[in-house]
Design an enzyme around this catalytic site. Sequence first.
Site, PDB file in Angstrom:
ATOM      1  N   ARG A 223       0.873  -1.177   0.000  1.00  0.00           N
ATOM      2  CA  ARG A 223       0.000   0.000   0.000  1.00  0.00           C
ATOM      3  C   ARG A 223       0.908   1.225   0.000  1.00  0.00           C
ATOM      4  NH1 ARG A 223       2.494   1.878   3.742  1.00  0.00           N
ATOM      5  NH2 ARG A 223       0.973   3.555   3.753  1.00  0.00           N
TER       6      ARG A 223
ATOM      7  N   ALA B 266       0.952   5.163  -2.178  1.00  0.00           N
ATOM      8  CA  ALA B 266       0.782   5.482  -3.607  1.00  0.00           C
ATOM      9  C   ALA B 266       1.953   5.039  -4.493  1.00  0.00           C
ATOM     10  CB  ALA B 266       0.509   6.982  -3.748  1.00  0.00           C
TER      11      ALA B 266
ATOM     12  N   ARG C  90      -7.082  -0.351  -6.969  1.00  0.00           N
ATOM     13  CA  ARG C  90      -7.411   0.679  -5.974  1.00  0.00           C
ATOM     14  C   ARG C  90      -7.618   2.003  -6.719  1.00  0.00           C
ATOM     15  NH1 ARG C  90      -4.130   1.199  -0.535  1.00  0.00           N
ATOM     16  NH2 ARG C  90      -6.083   2.089   0.216  1.00  0.00           N
TER      17      ARG C  90
ATOM     18  N   GLN D 263      -1.876   2.406   9.959  1.00  0.00           N
ATOM     19  CA  GLN D 263      -0.585   2.509   9.269  1.00  0.00           C
ATOM     20  C   GLN D 263       0.441   3.272  10.107  1.00  0.00           C
ATOM     21  OE1 GLN D 263      -3.557   3.063   7.840  1.00  0.00           O
ATOM     22  NE2 GLN D 263      -3.578   2.596   5.665  1.00  0.00           N
TER      23      GLN D 263
ATOM     24  N   ASP E  25      -1.780  10.822  -2.028  1.00  0.00           N
ATOM     25  CA  ASP E  25      -2.155   9.830  -3.044  1.00  0.00           C
ATOM     26  C   ASP E  25      -2.470  10.461  -4.381  1.00  0.00           C
ATOM     27  OD1 ASP E  25      -2.881   8.581  -0.289  1.00  0.00           O
ATOM     28  OD2 ASP E  25      -2.605   6.934  -1.716  1.00  0.00           O
TER      29      ASP E  25
ATOM     30  N   ASN F 108      -5.255  12.455   0.698  1.00  0.00           N
ATOM     31  CA  ASN F 108      -4.353  11.599   1.495  1.00  0.00           C
ATOM     32  C   ASN F 108      -5.209  10.827   2.499  1.00  0.00           C
ATOM     33  OD1 ASN F 108      -1.659  10.667   2.084  1.00  0.00           O
ATOM     34  ND2 ASN F 108      -1.800  11.763   4.023  1.00  0.00           N
ATOM     35  N   LYS F 109      -4.561   9.997   3.257  1.00  0.00           N
ATOM     36  CA  LYS F 109      -5.236   9.109   4.207  1.00  0.00           C
ATOM     37  C   LYS F 109      -6.281   9.848   5.036  1.00  0.00           C
ATOM     38  CE  LYS F 109      -4.929   5.654   4.502  1.00  0.00           C
ATOM     39  NZ  LYS F 109      -5.944   4.840   3.746  1.00  0.00           N
TER      40      LYS F 109
HETATM   41  O1  MRU Z   1      -4.425   3.210   2.231  1.00  0.00           O
HETATM   42  P1  MRU Z   1      -2.949   3.406   2.111  1.00  0.00           P
HETATM   43  O2  MRU Z   1      -2.165   2.823   3.238  1.00  0.00           O
HETATM   44  O3  MRU Z   1      -2.439   2.968   0.751  1.00  0.00           O
HETATM   45  O4  MRU Z   1      -2.763   4.977   2.171  1.00  0.00           O
HETATM   46  C1  MRU Z   1      -1.478   5.513   2.081  1.00  0.00           C
HETATM   47  C2  MRU Z   1      -1.428   6.984   2.234  1.00  0.00           C
HETATM   48  O5  MRU Z   1      -2.435   7.633   2.401  1.00  0.00           O
HETATM   49  C3  MRU Z   1      -0.088   7.628   2.087  1.00  0.00           C
HETATM   50  O6  MRU Z   1       0.000   8.762   2.891  1.00  0.00           O
HETATM   51  C4  MRU Z   1       0.105   8.047   0.625  1.00  0.00           C
HETATM   52  O7  MRU Z   1      -0.122   6.958  -0.230  1.00  0.00           O
HETATM   53  C5  MRU Z   1       1.450   8.600   0.361  1.00  0.00           C
HETATM   54  S1  MRU Z   1       2.696   7.361   0.396  1.00  0.00           S
HETATM   55  C6  MRU Z   1       4.182   8.049   0.003  1.00  0.00           C
END
Ligand code: MRU
Length: 350
Positions: free
Chosen positions: A49, A51, A92, A199, A240, A250-251
């Site tokens: 997981r 991006a 995704r 995470q 993302d 983002n998350k």
């Molecule tokens: O759902 P995830 O764990 O894939 O989400 C990840 C994030 O939101 C990260 O902050 C984002 O992908 C940036 S990673 C360099």
Amino acid sequence: MQPQNIETLRWRNGELEMIDQRILPAKFEYISYHSATEVATGIKSMVVRGAPAIGCAAAYGIALEALNLSTTPKEQFTLALSQAFKILQTSRPTAVNLSWALQRMQSVWDDADSYANAEIAQRLLTEAHAITAEDISINKTLGMHGAALLADGARVLTHCNAGALATAGHGTALGVFRSAVAMGKRIFVFADETRPFLQGARLTAWEMLQENIPVTLITDNMAGYIMSRGEIDAVVVGTDRVAANGDVANKIGTYMVAVLAQHHNIPFYVACPLSTIDLSMSNGAEIPIEERAATEVTGFNDCQWAPDGVAVRNPAFDITPAQLVTGLITEKGVIQQPNQEKLIKLFDNS
Ligand code: MRU
């Protein structure tokens, strides 16, 4: 086994191996992947997981499929490989790096279409290796630009995991911290736990501990209190997808942190390789937001704490408006107060 250099994904003996991020930090294990469908399942189920890491995995998924099809008739090769692109594309929805990497793979295929299948497959594998290697070097450059923003002794809050585990290596937001530490600065990281998938608690805390970078874990609802006490100097998160006007996906929970940061006059930075900027989306409202399973909210793994039958929402990402973003940290430098004009200029090579 505890790794020195975290290799989120690696190519070994004709197979893709990816760290199983669902079981970290309790266990450190690689899973082997042999086809595009398997890789898509790995992306969907969160083995991999983040991006940029998803983009690299998808590129290897295409290479694997092409290698498997090397000796099949051309027509079958074309049909099956096109299908592999579709399967990976829909694994995704929010991180644009996925389609960005697939587009790079598609143009390698287009350019080599007249060659034998085996030659196309080799070229696709070379491109997957290139995407992965470039990701690490971009993160290191971006990390240096971001590190210059942090004072010696800075106390920085991050949300989710934008580290080596979310990329091919070094990380974006955590790459900024790594680069600052490499420059000799003392950095104190506050990691938001990041409900519901944790995470921050599982991955960011683990990554920072691997390298003895001081890290303090807090639950998401503690960020406001810690900021109000003057204990945070800056926020750095990953992303993302960034829309043309500078809105940041983002998350889930990032928007909340950005609002808090503005209220407390704390700079809010987004570490953002150019591959994460999507000029085709004019603003954040156009970015597709993934809704994940209710079971991620009602419990974790085998433990359920919410009553059966309760209604649940589980958007996995949110949008932080550009007005709340102090700067985008890219490999081309820091874009202060991002807006459409500045983002378009970033891609102008003239
Ligand atoms: O759902 P995830 O764990 O894939 O989400 C990840 C994030 O939101 C990260 O902050 C984002 O992908 C940036 S990673 C360099």
